[in-house]
Design an enzyme around this catalytic site. Structure first.
Site, PDB file in Angstrom:
ATOM      1  N   CYS A   1      37.665  38.951  39.743  1.00  0.00           N
ATOM      2  CA  CYS A   1      39.057  38.755  39.337  1.00  0.00           C
ATOM      3  C   CYS A   1      39.751  40.109  39.183  1.00  0.00           C
ATOM      4  O   CYS A   1      40.935  40.246  39.496  1.00  0.00           O
ATOM      5  CB  CYS A   1      39.134  37.973  38.035  1.00  0.00           C
ATOM      6  SG  CYS A   1      38.067  36.511  38.015  1.00  0.00           S
TER       7      CYS A   1
ATOM      8  N   CYS B   1      38.763  31.146  45.033  1.00  0.00           N
ATOM      9  CA  CYS B   1      39.357  30.323  43.971  1.00  0.00           C
ATOM     10  C   CYS B   1      40.813  29.983  44.255  1.00  0.00           C
ATOM     11  O   CYS B   1      41.383  29.149  43.569  1.00  0.00           O
ATOM     12  CB  CYS B   1      39.252  31.036  42.628  1.00  0.00           C
ATOM     13  SG  CYS B   1      40.146  32.599  42.609  1.00  0.00           S
TER      14      CYS B   1
ATOM     15  N   ASP C   1      43.366  31.874  43.762  1.00  0.00           N
ATOM     16  CA  ASP C   1      44.294  32.554  42.858  1.00  0.00           C
ATOM     17  C   ASP C   1      45.076  33.639  43.600  1.00  0.00           C
ATOM     18  O   ASP C   1      44.585  34.229  44.553  1.00  0.00           O
ATOM     19  CB  ASP C   1      43.521  33.176  41.695  1.00  0.00           C
ATOM     20  CG  ASP C   1      42.944  32.111  40.775  1.00  0.00           C
ATOM     21  OD1 ASP C   1      43.297  30.945  40.964  1.00  0.00           O
ATOM     22  OD2 ASP C   1      42.155  32.461  39.889  1.00  0.00           O
TER      23      ASP C   1
END
Ligand code: FES
Length: 143
Positions: free
Chosen positions: A104, A35, A37
């Protein structure tokens, strides 16, 4: 049922320990290859205890909530305890994350480990490298 728990929403809306420690003793940065991030953790350490911790996370709500919870869980703790913090424990403390968002919370575990490793490296402290598996080999993360 709501996708995110109340605890996740609380930590997402009011994240604890956001910021930078200018004179940090250890800094860890990890990224999620999929992603894009990024999570950065700053540690202030005295006598082997994490006396302060801050984070900057450029990422999704789950990553922000995970960083916030993880920093709360290691603040005031000895390094040895912080090293045993798992993403599973962070996700449990958040009252769960959706399965597709579990990765995450991995960022939080990896960023804390990277910051502790940085502290050891900077101070010439010997450690067992098995405690710090190569992030590049992780399915989700890379440095
Ligand atoms: Fe990127 Fe959550 S989707 S860390």
């Amino acid at each position: 049922m709501a996708l995110y728990s109340e605890v996740v929403m609380d930590h997402f809306r009011h994240p604890r320990n956001v910021g930078v420690i200018e004179d940090a003793d250890g800094v860890g940065e990890v990224g999620n290859a999929k992603c894009g991030d990024i999570m950065k953790i700053y540690l202030k350490i005295e006598d082997g205890v994490i006396v302060d911790v801050k984070f900057e996370t450029f990422g999704c709500g789950s990553a922000i909530a995970s960083s916030s919870m993880a920093t709360e869980m290691i603040k005031g703790k000895p390094l040895a305890d912080a090293l045993t913090l798992t993403n599973k424990a962070v996700a449990e403390a958040l009252d769960g994350l959706p399965a597709h968002k579990l990765h995450c919370s991995v960022l939080a575990e990896e960023a804390i480990k990277a910051a502790i490793k940085d502290y050891y490296d900077r101070h010439g402290i010997a450690y067992d490298s098995a405690q710090f598996p190569d992030c590049g080999s992780c399915e989700h993360c890379h440095v």
